[in-house]
Scaffold this active site. Structure first.
Site, short mmCIF file in Angstrom:
data_model
loop_
_atom_site.label_atom_id
_atom_site.label_comp_id
_atom_site.label_asym_id
_atom_site.label_seq_id
_atom_site.Cartn_x
_atom_site.Cartn_y
_atom_site.Cartn_z
N ASN A 11 0.78 -1.31 0.00
CA ASN A 11 0.15 -0.01 -0.18
C ASN A 11 0.85 1.15 0.05
O ASN A 11 0.22 2.31 -0.07
CB ASN A 11 -0.84 0.00 1.21
CG ASN A 11 -0.33 -0.14 2.61
OD1 ASN A 11 0.70 -1.08 3.02
ND2 ASN A 11 -0.63 0.80 3.64
N ARG A 12 2.19 1.34 0.17
CA ARG A 12 2.92 2.22 0.20
C ARG A 12 4.43 2.12 -0.14
O ARG A 12 4.82 0.87 -0.25
CB ARG A 12 2.92 3.20 1.67
CG ARG A 12 3.41 2.37 2.68
CD ARG A 12 2.89 3.04 4.01
NE ARG A 12 3.43 2.31 5.11
CZ ARG A 12 4.64 2.39 5.57
NH1 ARG A 12 5.44 3.21 5.28
NH2 ARG A 12 4.72 1.71 6.84
N GLY A 13 5.00 2.90 -0.48
CA GLY A 13 6.59 2.84 -0.55
C GLY A 13 7.14 2.05 -1.65
O GLY A 13 6.51 1.89 -2.85
N ILE A 14 7.96 0.95 -1.35
CA ILE A 14 8.54 0.09 -2.34
C ILE A 14 7.52 -1.02 -2.43
O ILE A 14 7.41 -1.38 -3.84
CB ILE A 14 9.49 -0.84 -1.65
CG1 ILE A 14 10.64 0.31 -1.51
CG2 ILE A 14 10.25 -1.92 -2.47
CD1 ILE A 14 12.12 -0.21 -0.51
N ARG A 34 -2.14 -3.44 6.32
CA ARG A 34 -2.35 -3.78 7.56
C ARG A 34 -3.48 -2.58 8.16
O ARG A 34 -4.29 -3.05 9.03
CB ARG A 34 -1.16 -3.83 8.46
CG ARG A 34 -1.61 -4.06 10.03
CD ARG A 34 -0.27 -4.35 10.76
NE ARG A 34 0.46 -3.30 10.96
CZ ARG A 34 1.74 -3.37 11.59
NH1 ARG A 34 2.26 -4.46 12.08
NH2 ARG A 34 2.37 -2.30 11.70
N ASP A 53 -2.91 -8.59 8.51
CA ASP A 53 -1.62 -8.59 9.21
C ASP A 53 -1.08 -9.81 9.30
O ASP A 53 -1.52 -10.99 9.99
CB ASP A 53 -2.19 -8.24 10.89
CG ASP A 53 -0.96 -7.93 11.81
OD1 ASP A 53 0.01 -8.35 11.74
OD2 ASP A 53 -1.31 -7.44 12.83
N GLY A 82 6.91 -5.00 6.07
CA GLY A 82 7.83 -5.20 7.28
C GLY A 82 7.81 -3.81 8.11
O GLY A 82 7.19 -2.84 7.78
N TYR A 145 16.07 -4.97 13.27
CA TYR A 145 15.66 -4.90 12.08
C TYR A 145 16.70 -5.70 11.56
O TYR A 145 16.51 -6.68 10.46
CB TYR A 145 15.83 -3.40 11.68
CG TYR A 145 15.51 -3.18 10.24
CD1 TYR A 145 14.03 -3.45 9.88
CD2 TYR A 145 16.01 -2.78 9.24
CE1 TYR A 145 13.50 -3.01 8.56
CE2 TYR A 145 15.82 -2.77 7.71
CZ TYR A 145 14.40 -2.59 7.58
OH TYR A 145 14.38 -2.52 6.32
N LYS A 149 16.19 -8.95 8.84
CA LYS A 149 16.57 -9.05 7.41
C LYS A 149 17.71 -9.90 6.84
O LYS A 149 17.60 -10.38 5.74
CB LYS A 149 16.90 -7.20 6.89
CG LYS A 149 15.60 -6.61 7.15
CD LYS A 149 14.59 -6.90 6.26
CE LYS A 149 13.36 -5.94 5.99
NZ LYS A 149 12.02 -6.11 5.22
#
Length: 239
Positions: A11-14, A34, A53, A82, A145, A149
């Site tokens: 839904n956003r960004g990358i 989410r 979620d 993430g 984080y 990853k």
């Protein structure tokens, strides 16, 4: 041919850029989100928005059933969802640590496991996990984080060995600093400091990450599996 594609956190960004790239190529795209409202532009392109979620097994199962009813079994999975909860180690709570791993690593396990059930039957599939240069380099204040990853790399390579005989590939994209709403909130000084570490001297655009994901999901990448592809402007060279 149009494929059934799922992008988590689309839904956003990358994630949004990845979902748009597949939709523009004519694939049937579903994406999870989410909270909030899904982007109207993506909905207008025909993408299916599914609230989910990924830390909740039952929500993941419901999401897959909805996608399978409307688009058929997922043929391409991009595990992008993430979170971050940055803090120095001595100030980091157990909740700060465990919640990041629960979403970024265990959540990815859930969505990948569910997708592979159908991929194994079909004897084909593409799985792309979105990691980070931080998982390779490390970053002060991001031990949770970075651990999550980095864990995706071992996870993907194990799956590449498990699933390769069924023509299912599993690869990892490790983006560097990307020009998203999150990084735009930084001060000019912070942004300049970050760019100064990158050999190419700029942030990545989300669309550049999306292009690499689309390549790994293509027929041209059919003989690539277990790979970690850095899209970081040279920041993580040698790792």
């Amino acid at each position: 041919m149009s494929r059934s594609v799922l992008v988590t956190g689309g839904n956003r960004g990358i994630g949004l850029a990845i979902a748009r790239a597949f939709a523009d190529a004519g694939d049937q795209v579903a994406f999870t989100y989410r909270s909030g409202e899904p982007p109207e532009s993506l909905i207008k392109s025909g993408a299916l928005a599914v609230r989910c979620d990924i830390t909740d097994h039952e929500q993941v199962e419901r999401a897959y059933k909805e996608i399978e009813e409307k688009h058929g079994p997922v043929e391409v999975l991009v595990a992008n969802a993430g979170v971050t909860r940055d803090q120095l180690l001595l100030r980091m709570s157990e909740e700060d640590f465990s919640s990041v791993l629960e979403t970024n690593l265990t959540g990815t396990f859930r969505v990948v496991k569910r997708a592979t059930k159908r991929m194994l039957r079909a004897r084909t599939g593409r799985i792309v996990l979105i990691s980070s240069v931080v998982g390779l380099l490390g970053s002060a204040g991001q031990s949770n984080y970075a651990a999550s990853k980095a864990g995706l790399v071992g996870f993907a390579r194990s799956l590449a060995r498990e699933l390769g005989s069924r023509n299912i590939t599993c690869n990892v994209i490790a983006p560097g600093f990307v020009d998203t709403d999150m990084t735009k909130a930084l001060t000019d000084e912070q942004r300049a400091n970050i760019v100064g570490q990158v050999p190419l001297g700029r942030y990545a655009q989300p669309e550049e990450i999306a292009a690499s994901v689309r390549f790994l999901a293509s027929e041209e990448a059919a003989y690539i599996t277990g790979a970690v592809i850095p899209v970081d402007g040279g920041l993580g060279m040698g790792h």
